[in-house]
Structure formats: structure tokens, C-alpha cells
Design a protein around this motif. Sequence first.
Motif, PDB file in Angstrom:
ATOM      1  N   ARG A   1       0.819  -1.206   0.000  1.00  0.00           N
ATOM      2  CA  ARG A   1       0.000   0.000   0.000  1.00  0.00           C
ATOM      3  C   ARG A   1       0.863   1.271   0.000  1.00  0.00           C
ATOM      4  O   ARG A   1       0.456   2.318   0.485  1.00  0.00           O
TER       5      ARG A   1
ATOM      6  N   PHE B   1      -7.975   2.902  -1.102  1.00  0.00           N
ATOM      7  CA  PHE B   1      -7.854   4.357  -1.191  1.00  0.00           C
ATOM      8  C   PHE B   1      -9.047   4.942  -1.927  1.00  0.00           C
ATOM      9  O   PHE B   1      -9.564   4.341  -2.881  1.00  0.00           O
TER      10      PHE B   1
ATOM     11  N   LEU C   1      -6.824  12.441  -1.114  1.00  0.00           N
ATOM     12  CA  LEU C   1      -6.668  10.990  -1.106  1.00  0.00           C
ATOM     13  C   LEU C   1      -6.829  10.510   0.325  1.00  0.00           C
ATOM     14  O   LEU C   1      -6.112  10.961   1.233  1.00  0.00           O
TER      15      LEU C   1
ATOM     16  N   ASP D   1      -6.839   7.337   3.045  1.00  0.00           N
ATOM     17  CA  ASP D   1      -6.383   5.974   3.331  1.00  0.00           C
ATOM     18  C   ASP D   1      -7.489   5.267   4.104  1.00  0.00           C
ATOM     19  O   ASP D   1      -7.697   5.520   5.279  1.00  0.00           O
TER      20      ASP D   1
END
Length: 575
Positions: A242, A329, A340, A342
Amino acid sequence: MSVEFAKSAPAMRRTPEEDAELWARLTGRSGEESTASPIHRLKIAGAAPDGFGVYPRAIAPADDMRGESLMRDIWRIGMDKIQMEAGRAPWSGRLPSKHFADRLHRFDWLPDVFTQGDAGADRARFLVDDWIENFGRFNGFAWRAGCAADRIWNWMICGPALFEVGDEETVHQRLDVLGRQIRHVESLHDDCTEPAARWRISIVLVLNALCLKRGKGLSEALTLLENECTAQILPDGGHVTRAPARGLRSMLELCVLRDVIQRSDRAVPPFIQSWIERLGGMVGFFRAGDGALPPFNDGHESLPEAVDAAIEQLGTSPRRFTVAPKSGFHKLVKGETSLLLDAGAAPEQPFGDRAHAGALGFELHDGAARLVTSCAFSPEIDIDWQAAVRRTSAHSTLILAGEDSAPFVRNDETGLTFPDGPEGISAKRLEEADEIWLDAQHGGYKKHFGLLHRRRLFMSGNGRRLAGEDSLARPVSAGPADDSRTIAYTVRFHLHPTVTVMMGDNSIRLETETGAVWRFKTSHEAARLEKSFYLGRGVIEKTSQIVLSGRAQADSDGSGPPNCVRWAFLKDRPA
């Protein structure tokens, strides 16, 4: 600096004994010295390759600035810098740390030196030959699997400038040591527990078969690589760790292999083309307005030129999408503003050994300017700083009772720690009337505190307003709480070091490097500014963070204060 982060921040100076202890603790099995038994020495013995049939060609551009610095004999890695006497190799004297030595022995810097004209090429070849003289037979530290595999790659990518210049004996010696190192890492692959090393070994074994062995062993090497691709690349094209920078590197290396295969008049295996396209889609997904990548997990900003080079390899513009479900995401884009989030759990083992506990943290960008980020990561920065920024407090999210949203657990096989969870992490998205809502939550604090962290985000249609709400709620199914005591929490927004920040009476003023002005507003009374740090550009930079603190009630449904904090970023002036 936050209280939690300060506790884990590294000391500035260490004795050699302290450095060795820290190295062993934070690198696990990957930091252990390689051994060479008589049997192993027999395995890696053999004739030197008779030369390259075809050379790999670099796709990512070299770092000219680092090359210029190295030509002045200035060796800078993270916080440490050494100035060598002219004509001396950096390993000829005492090095600042094992981390510094590790980065030297990987030779990531070698292509940068070759960019500095004829003098740079001479200098680069001298450094390789000096290394061979001192470490070329074997060295337990420098010949660790991952370190050796990186060095092989960096030597091979320099091509004929390294392996066709010099007298016959010198060129033969370079090829001989290269071949011995390849046989060495090949013998270590099956027992290697470090995913990054396993990947690099599989890459250099394919190069070995194509470039040095004229196709011999290529089928076996490609099978090994295909297995690593399946294990380390997710179906949506994200890297299993990731970390966006890991996916970028993997894509660039596969593109190098594709190019070598094509120039060898062989058909490119379908799996290589397929993974390049998927990885390229994710590189495009993560690409920020400044051309670089966001530093999620053990990723860094990356050079925009490297990102451009990867995108160019696709031949067409990467497909556009806003949700990467396997990677975890979500992306919000309106006008010049992009965010963005997480919203994924830590990777399974052993791929999470360098992952961060940054659940529901986000990156906020305004065009080419970065606003909100994390403390980030860089492989150049010393390992104690790398460990410190894995903590939840180093991310732009909520922290309850100073605890990580995903507890760190020891992986006995690798000797490293990994974040476990958090459980129940999810995000739902709603787009309506040109506006975007994200509703995300995780249960990382549920076991010990009985509370869920919920983060709701709203972006206006023109991108000039990002509103957020962080709440802590006790699930109805859990019943009443036994303890009436309140629990301390903190919401942090780490600002990029290019942001100029000023505390005002009713808001916090943020000015980006492009001249745009934003304001941070909140109904929360205890908003303040604190010091922070940023590692994402290969050095430790001082910056600031916005901090909101309070005490949560154990029985709250999270609908209002003190368990609910509302805030907003508002754009006042465009660039």
C-alpha cells in the motif's frame, strides 16, 4: 511536536554500540549479516560471464543534483553528511551509521554519478573498482540479500559505460564479481523473508538470463518473477504494501525488462504487459498535481520525472478512476483540489513489516501545491526516524488515548513489527449534485475503549471547501459503558513544509507555495499549532501541524461535542 510522536522520535547522536543495537532491532532478519559457508562458496563460484549480449536501459532519469554533489565528494544520506578527500571512496573511512553504510553498498547513487560527463563516468568506474577491491570477494554486511540485489541492478543498469570501458583485466573483474553476486542472491531467494529483496532478486535473475546467459534459464526466471508479481501486486494495480512509491518502482523495473525482452527478439510474456498496465493505472491514480506521489506507508514523494517516465511507458493516458478497492484508497477531485483518503487495513504478513498505522489519514492538494500530508517516509532517512513516523500520531487523523489505530505486533519470521488492522475499516461514497461525500470508519479503538472512529468528508463542487467531521461513538450493540471516565483524543493535520501558516483569531491562515490562501476553521475551542517534521523529500524538514484536542465520553453516540469535532478547509484566494 506531538506528545506521542515525541516519545518515539529518535535521538540525534548514538555510540557505535547503540547504533548496532538499533540496527539489529529495526531491521530484523534483513539486517543480519550474510554468511558464506564452504558449501555456499562453492555454489557462487564459477566462470565470469563473457559479456553482455544486450544491456538493460534505464527508464527513470538519474538525479543530476545528487550526481553533482557526489562529484564534490559530498556524501549525504538523510541527516548525515561526510566530506571525503578528493579521490577517496566513502567506505575508506568511518561511516556515521550502519544505515549510512547500507545505503552506500546498494549503489542507488551510481547512475547519478554517470550523468556527470566523462569525469563522472571515470569517477563512477573508480568507485565500483574500489568496492570490488575491498568487498568483491565477500562481506557479510554488504552481501545481504536485499543489499546485494539492489547493487546488481544498479551496476547492470549503467550498461556499457561500466562493463565495456577499461583494460581487459579490469572489465573481466567487474563481470566476475557481478556473476558471483548474481549466483549469491539466486541461492538466497527461497529462504529470503524480505519482500523487497525477493522482488529485486527475481528482476535481476531475469536480466541475468537475458543479458548475460543469452536466454539460458529464462523460463525459470520468468516463472519466479510471475510468482512475485502475483504475490506483490494487487488486482487493482496497487502494491501489496500500500505504498505508491513501491508500485512506481515495480512498474519501472518491469518496463526495463519488457524493453530488454523486445530488443532480444523475444515475445513479451503477457503477465508482464498486464501488470505494467495495472501498475500504470495506479501510478496515474496517485499522481499529484506537482507530478510526484503521496507518501503513504513506506512511500515517499518520488521524483516527478520518474512518474512522468512511467506514465510515458503506457503509450496512452492511464485510465481514470476514483476508488481503488483492493488497495483501500478513495480520491476526491473537484476543480484544482484533490484529496486521497487511506481507508484500508494494513497488509498481510510479511508485506506489512514497514506499513504505517495511518487509518483514515489523508493528503490534501491544491493543484501543484501540497497542503495536508503526514510526516511521510524516505528510505534515505535513518531507520529510527523511519520507525517513528509509522505511528498514528505522525498521520493526519484522530488518535485516541495516545494509542495507535492498529497495534504493532512482532513478526517472528522476519523479526520486524507490523500494524495489525484496524478491524472494520471501510468507506462509503456518495456523489450528488456535483458534490462528493465520503463516510469512513474503523474499529481500531473498539477493543480497548469501546469507541469507533468515524470520519465524514464533504467536498464542494468547485473544490474550494472541504468540510470534515471526526467522531467517536460507542456502538449500540455494545451496551452501556462500565467506565464513566473520559478519554483524551487528538485530531492532527500535518502540513507540508511548503505551507506558510499563521494563527488568527477565528481561523488559521495557510498559504501554499503557489500563492493560494486557505483558511482552517473549526467549532472546536482548543485548536492550536504545533511543530512537526516531514521526511518525504529525503531530508528531515521542519513544518507545522494543526492540533485539535479533547476528551471523549465512553457512552456517546458521536453526534455532538465532546465526541464530535467539525472542521473545514476553505480556499480564500487562488494562486
